[in-house]
Write a protein that holds these residues in place. Structure first.
Motif, PDB file in Angstrom:
ATOM      1  N   MET A  58     -32.059  40.264 -20.107  1.00 38.98           N
ATOM      2  CA  MET A  58     -31.730  41.681 -19.958  1.00 38.98           C
ATOM      3  C   MET A  58     -32.943  42.582 -20.185  1.00 38.98           C
ATOM      4  SD  MET A  58     -28.696  41.275 -19.063  1.00 38.98           S
ATOM      5  CE  MET A  58     -27.930  42.886 -19.097  1.00 38.98           C
ATOM      6  N   GLU A  92     -21.027  31.713 -10.942  1.00 43.01           N
ATOM      7  CA  GLU A  92     -22.483  31.746 -11.152  1.00 43.01           C
ATOM      8  C   GLU A  92     -22.998  30.354 -11.509  1.00 43.01           C
ATOM      9  OE1 GLU A  92     -23.882  34.927 -13.727  1.00 43.01           O
ATOM     10  OE2 GLU A  92     -22.143  36.144 -13.230  1.00 43.01           O
ATOM     11  N   ALA A 121     -31.958  34.102 -16.468  1.00 42.51           N
ATOM     12  CA  ALA A 121     -30.543  33.745 -16.587  1.00 42.51           C
ATOM     13  C   ALA A 121     -29.923  34.597 -17.689  1.00 42.51           C
ATOM     14  CB  ALA A 121     -30.394  32.256 -16.888  1.00 42.51           C
ATOM     15  N   GLY A 122     -29.463  35.795 -17.299  1.00 44.64           N
ATOM     16  CA  GLY A 122     -28.956  36.724 -18.301  1.00 44.64           C
ATOM     17  C   GLY A 122     -30.080  37.274 -19.151  1.00 44.64           C
ATOM     18  N   ILE A 170     -30.161  35.934 -11.308  1.00 42.38           N
ATOM     19  CA  ILE A 170     -28.764  35.999 -10.886  1.00 42.38           C
ATOM     20  C   ILE A 170     -28.203  37.326 -11.353  1.00 42.38           C
ATOM     21  CG2 ILE A 170     -27.786  34.799 -12.926  1.00 42.38           C
ATOM     22  CD1 ILE A 170     -25.890  33.450 -10.661  1.00 42.38           C
ATOM     23  N   HIS A 171     -27.468  37.960 -10.444  1.00 44.57           N
ATOM     24  CA  HIS A 171     -26.907  39.280 -10.745  1.00 44.57           C
ATOM     25  C   HIS A 171     -25.407  39.234 -10.469  1.00 44.57           C
ATOM     26  CE1 HIS A 171     -26.860  43.590 -11.257  1.00 44.57           C
ATOM     27  NE2 HIS A 171     -26.106  43.665 -10.181  1.00 44.57           N
ATOM     28  N   PRO A 172     -24.584  39.760 -11.407  1.00 43.55           N
ATOM     29  CA  PRO A 172     -23.135  39.602 -11.249  1.00 43.55           C
ATOM     30  C   PRO A 172     -22.500  40.650 -10.335  1.00 43.55           C
ATOM     31  CG  PRO A 172     -23.614  40.574 -13.377  1.00 43.55           C
ATOM     32  CD  PRO A 172     -24.942  40.335 -12.711  1.00 43.55           C
ATOM     33  N   GLY A 217     -28.946  36.022 -24.043  1.00 41.20           N
ATOM     34  CA  GLY A 217     -27.626  35.931 -24.663  1.00 41.20           C
ATOM     35  C   GLY A 217     -27.073  34.521 -24.722  1.00 41.20           C
ATOM     36  N   GLY A 218     -25.808  34.416 -24.311  1.00 41.01           N
ATOM     37  CA  GLY A 218     -25.063  33.161 -24.466  1.00 41.01           C
ATOM     38  C   GLY A 218     -25.666  31.977 -23.747  1.00 41.01           C
ATOM     39  N   GLY A 219     -26.317  32.229 -22.638  1.00 45.24           N
ATOM     40  CA  GLY A 219     -27.035  31.155 -21.956  1.00 45.24           C
ATOM     41  C   GLY A 219     -26.154  30.189 -21.192  1.00 45.24           C
ATOM     42  N   SER A 220     -24.964  30.657 -20.743  1.00 44.95           N
ATOM     43  CA  SER A 220     -24.105  29.700 -20.022  1.00 44.95           C
ATOM     44  C   SER A 220     -24.706  29.334 -18.668  1.00 44.95           C
ATOM     45  CB  SER A 220     -22.681  30.248 -19.876  1.00 44.95           C
ATOM     46  OG  SER A 220     -22.646  31.330 -18.976  1.00 44.95           O
ATOM     47  N   ASN A 221     -25.406  30.258 -18.016  1.00 49.60           N
ATOM     48  CA  ASN A 221     -26.077  29.902 -16.754  1.00 49.60           C
ATOM     49  C   ASN A 221     -27.195  28.896 -17.014  1.00 49.60           C
ATOM     50  OD1 ASN A 221     -25.111  31.312 -14.223  1.00 49.60           O
ATOM     51  ND2 ASN A 221     -25.173  33.030 -15.654  1.00 49.60           N
ATOM     52  N   MET A 222     -27.955  29.139 -18.075  1.00 43.48           N
ATOM     53  CA  MET A 222     -29.021  28.197 -18.431  1.00 43.48           C
ATOM     54  C   MET A 222     -28.433  26.807 -18.671  1.00 43.48           C
ATOM     55  SD  MET A 222     -30.192  26.616 -21.396  1.00 43.48           S
ATOM     56  CE  MET A 222     -29.530  27.636 -22.693  1.00 43.48           C
ATOM     57  N   LEU A 233     -18.422  34.664 -13.534  1.00 44.92           N
ATOM     58  CA  LEU A 233     -19.373  33.821 -14.278  1.00 44.92           C
ATOM     59  C   LEU A 233     -19.178  32.340 -13.928  1.00 44.92           C
ATOM     60  CD1 LEU A 233     -21.666  33.860 -16.381  1.00 44.92           C
ATOM     61  CD2 LEU A 233     -19.930  33.630 -18.165  1.00 44.92           C
TER      62      LEU A 233
HETATM   63  C1  GRF Z   1     -24.316  36.692 -16.265  1.00 43.57           C
HETATM   64  O1  GRF Z   1     -23.163  37.280 -15.767  1.00 43.57           O
HETATM   65  C2  GRF Z   1     -25.511  37.119 -15.458  1.00 43.57           C
HETATM   66  O2  GRF Z   1     -25.226  37.264 -14.100  1.00 43.57           O
HETATM   67  C3  GRF Z   1     -25.809  38.452 -16.080  1.00 43.57           C
HETATM   68  O3  GRF Z   1     -25.613  38.256 -17.459  1.00 43.57           O
HETATM   69  C4  GRF Z   1     -24.673  37.203 -17.653  1.00 43.57           C
HETATM   70  C5  GRF Z   1     -25.365  36.167 -18.499  1.00 43.57           C
HETATM   71  O4  GRF Z   1     -24.514  35.170 -18.932  1.00 43.57           O
HETATM   72  N1  GRF Z   1     -27.113  38.934 -15.717  1.00 43.57           N
HETATM   73  P1  GRF Z   1     -25.104  33.865 -19.636  1.00 43.57           P
HETATM   74  O5  GRF Z   1     -26.063  34.306 -20.727  1.00 43.57           O
HETATM   75  O6  GRF Z   1     -25.777  33.032 -18.588  1.00 43.57           O
HETATM   76  O7  GRF Z   1     -23.894  33.195 -20.227  1.00 43.57           O
END
Ligand code: GRF
Length: 211
Positions: free
Chosen positions: A102, A186, A99-100, A120-122, A14-19, A183
């Motif tokens: 799914m 995270e 990182a997100g 990572i798990h929220p 998805g959005g990849g904000s953790n990445m 988030l």
């Molecule tokens: C995060 O909350 C992560 O913990 C969960 O999905 C979300 C992904 O966000 N598994 P992002 O793609 O890193 O923005």
């Protein structure tokens, strides 16, 4: 790429904000020199994942493996493992960072990447493995929520815990407002957990920073 750098491949959906937070920290904290590590690729199972654009803007190689194009989970995971393995260095297989991402990974994939597969798990594991973590925390009347970085094991969201963040639940919280605050944390704990993993790997290999 410097031949001694530990390759890191980040998997997103998805959005990849953790990445993005990991890539930012790697640059800011000079992981290449201090931890002998480099984010070499971002792989998505969704062609329109926003994170792909972010990664390309940083000059990081991207790949899309659309899971729906594969006959079953095993075949998809084999293709995923092959895509990752192209970035392995001699004596230095990739650190794989979910990182997100799914998708539930097959036991074969998890075994092949054991010890170098992080997620990572929220939620504050072991509470609320699986989906809809924030709504479930609200429904249960939790006073605190958070996120967990953990090693990936064959059982879903159950591997060894490496880092956690804690966020108070506020009276007016919805799943969305709680998710936003979790988030933000995270983005702090995931880069920190990865840096620690890399430092441990370096210590085990008896290496010192390049400078
Ligand atoms: C995060 O909350 C992560 O913990 C969960 O999905 C979300 C992904 O966000 N598994 P992002 O793609 O890193 O923005």
């Amino acid at each position: 790429m410097h031949s001694t750098l530990q390759p890191i491949v980040i998997l997103i959906s998805g959005g990849g904000s953790n990445m993005a937070a990991i890539v930012r920290t790697a640059q800011k904290d000079a992981w290449g020199e201090r931890l002998r590590a480099q984010v070499v690729a971002v792989v998505s199972n969704k062609p329109h994942a926003g994170g792909l654009r972010l990664a390309r803007a940083q000059g990081i190689a991207t790949e899309v493996l659309e899971h729906s194009a594969y006959a079953n989970r095993e075949i998809f995971d084999q293709a995923l493992a092959a895509a990752i393995a192209r970035y392995d260095q001699p004596q230095r297989p990739c650190l794989v960072v979910l990182a997100g991402f799914m998708r539930i990974l097959t036991p074969g994939f998890v075994a092949e990447h054991a010890g170098r597969l992080l997620n990572i798990h929220p939620s504050l594991l072991p509470a609320f493995a699986g989906l809809h973590t924030h709504q479930r925390a609200l429904d249960a009347g939790c006073k605190f929520a958070g996120a967990t970085v953990h090693q990936v094991s064959a059982e879903l969201d159950a591997g060894a815990i490496l880092e956690q963040s804690v966020v108070p639940v506020l009276a007016m919280d919805t799943a969305e407002t709680l998710a936003q605050r979790v988030l933000a944390t995270e983005h702090q704990i995931y880069p920190r957990a990865i840096a620690r993993w890399l430092a441990q790997r370096q210590a085990q290999a008896g290496e010192s920073p390049i400078r």
